[in-house]
Scaffold this motif. Structure first.
Motif, PDB file in Angstrom:
ATOM      1  N   PRO A 232       0.837  -1.216   0.000  1.00 28.06           N
ATOM      2  CA  PRO A 232       0.000   0.000   0.000  1.00 28.06           C
ATOM      3  C   PRO A 232       0.868   1.262   0.000  1.00 28.06           C
ATOM      4  CG  PRO A 232       0.139  -0.886   2.220  1.00 28.06           C
ATOM      5  CD  PRO A 232       0.925  -1.826   1.331  1.00 28.06           C
ATOM      6  N   ILE A 233       1.479   1.572  -1.124  1.00 32.87           N
ATOM      7  CA  ILE A 233       2.470   2.646  -1.180  1.00 32.87           C
ATOM      8  C   ILE A 233       1.859   4.007  -0.839  1.00 32.87           C
ATOM      9  CG2 ILE A 233       4.105   3.862  -2.663  1.00 32.87           C
ATOM     10  CD1 ILE A 233       4.580   1.280  -4.156  1.00 32.87           C
ATOM     11  N   GLU A 234       0.671   4.302  -1.369  1.00 36.41           N
ATOM     12  CA  GLU A 234       0.060   5.601  -1.094  1.00 36.41           C
ATOM     13  C   GLU A 234      -0.284   5.736   0.388  1.00 36.41           C
ATOM     14  OE1 GLU A 234      -3.212   6.182  -3.713  1.00 36.41           O
ATOM     15  OE2 GLU A 234      -1.948   6.330  -5.504  1.00 36.41           O
ATOM     16  N   GLU A 235      -0.746   4.649   1.000  1.00 36.73           N
ATOM     17  CA  GLU A 235      -1.027   4.657   2.445  1.00 36.73           C
ATOM     18  C   GLU A 235       0.261   4.882   3.228  1.00 36.73           C
ATOM     19  OE1 GLU A 235      -2.452   1.555   5.973  1.00 36.73           O
ATOM     20  OE2 GLU A 235      -2.834   1.071   3.869  1.00 36.73           O
ATOM     21  N   MET A 236       1.339   4.264   2.794  1.00 36.91           N
ATOM     22  CA  MET A 236       2.628   4.433   3.460  1.00 36.91           C
ATOM     23  C   MET A 236       3.109   5.871   3.368  1.00 36.91           C
ATOM     24  SD  MET A 236       4.424   0.892   2.194  1.00 36.91           S
ATOM     25  CE  MET A 236       6.039   1.272   2.875  1.00 36.91           C
ATOM     26  N   GLU A 237       2.932   6.499   2.225  1.00 33.92           N
ATOM     27  CA  GLU A 237       3.329   7.898   2.068  1.00 33.92           C
ATOM     28  C   GLU A 237       2.560   8.786   3.035  1.00 33.92           C
ATOM     29  OE1 GLU A 237       4.810   8.685  -2.419  1.00 33.92           O
ATOM     30  OE2 GLU A 237       2.679   8.254  -2.220  1.00 33.92           O
ATOM     31  N   ARG A 238       1.250   8.540   3.165  1.00 36.43           N
ATOM     32  CA  ARG A 238       0.436   9.342   4.089  1.00 36.43           C
ATOM     33  C   ARG A 238       0.874   9.118   5.534  1.00 36.43           C
ATOM     34  NH1 ARG A 238      -3.736   7.468   0.670  1.00 36.43           N
ATOM     35  NH2 ARG A 238      -4.348   5.917   2.227  1.00 36.43           N
TER      36      ARG A 238
END
Length: 204
Positions: free
Chosen positions: A180-186
């Motif tokens: 979950p790359i976008e979740e990790m960025e957030r």
């Protein structure tokens, strides 16, 4: 330099790298089947061994490629020249995430490789890690302006705490599929904001 491998088209290189990162991220070095790497890359095992002499050669190539790409990306994002710790962390996060978009299993592989205990590869991994750690990154903390932090803060301890927290979070998230790359960025952005409130002076 592996000239045979680098003579391949970029797409074929990426397919082999992704196959290697996937298989070796799911197993220890000893238990990872090289045949699965070849199958996942869409080539024969004999052809894979044409590019890499043996399993150890492939594994260490994957590790060194991971280190090179990370270092190159960190430099491209201007991480090491920052005097603001949190800007450095933010850019470092962006640099690593940019690699994960192209190689989704590279993070899991890197953690597995770092903790690998097989004597045929572990010494080479740790020698490489120490060499990388003692290059551009070693002076990053020294560039930080201590005046931006609250009184009495031990900068090295603070940095180590952030590093361990980030590694622990990364280890947890890398077990998920798909990553979950976008979740990790957030989440990393939220962590950075939390640390800023915790450690920076009111006007920091």
């Amino acid at each position: 330099m592996n000239e045979k491998f680098f003579s391949l088209p970029k797409e074929r290189q990426q397919a082999i790298l992704n196959a290697g990162y996937h298989v070796f991220s799911q197993n220890t070095y000893k238990k990872a089947p090289v045949g699965e790497v070849a199958a996942a890359a869409g080539i024969s095992k004999s052809l894979l061994f044409y590019y890499f002499r043996n399993k150890r050669d492939l594994y260490l190539f994957l590790w060194e490629n991971c280190v090179r790409m990370t270092s190159k990306s960190m430099i491209a994002y201007d991480c090491y020249q920052q005097t603001n710790l949190f800007e450095m962390l933010k850019r470092g996060m962006q640099a690593k995430m940019s690699i994960m978009y192209e190689y989704p299993q590279i993070g899991s592989f890197a953690i597995n490789a770092f903790y690998e205990e097989d004597p045929s590869v572990a010494p080479a991994i740790h020698e490489s890690y120490e060499r990388y750690k003692n290059s551009d990154a070693k002076d990053a903390l020294a560039r930080l302006d201590p005046a931006q932090f609250k009184e009495g803060i031990d900068l090295r301890m603070m940095y180590r705490e952030m590093y361990l927290a980030s590694e622990g979070y990364l280890w947890e998230m890398l077990r998920k599929s798909p990553l979950p790359i976008e979740e990790m960025e957030r989440d990393f952005a939220d962590m950075i904001e939390f640390w800023k409130k915790l450690y920076l002076k009111e006007n920091g």
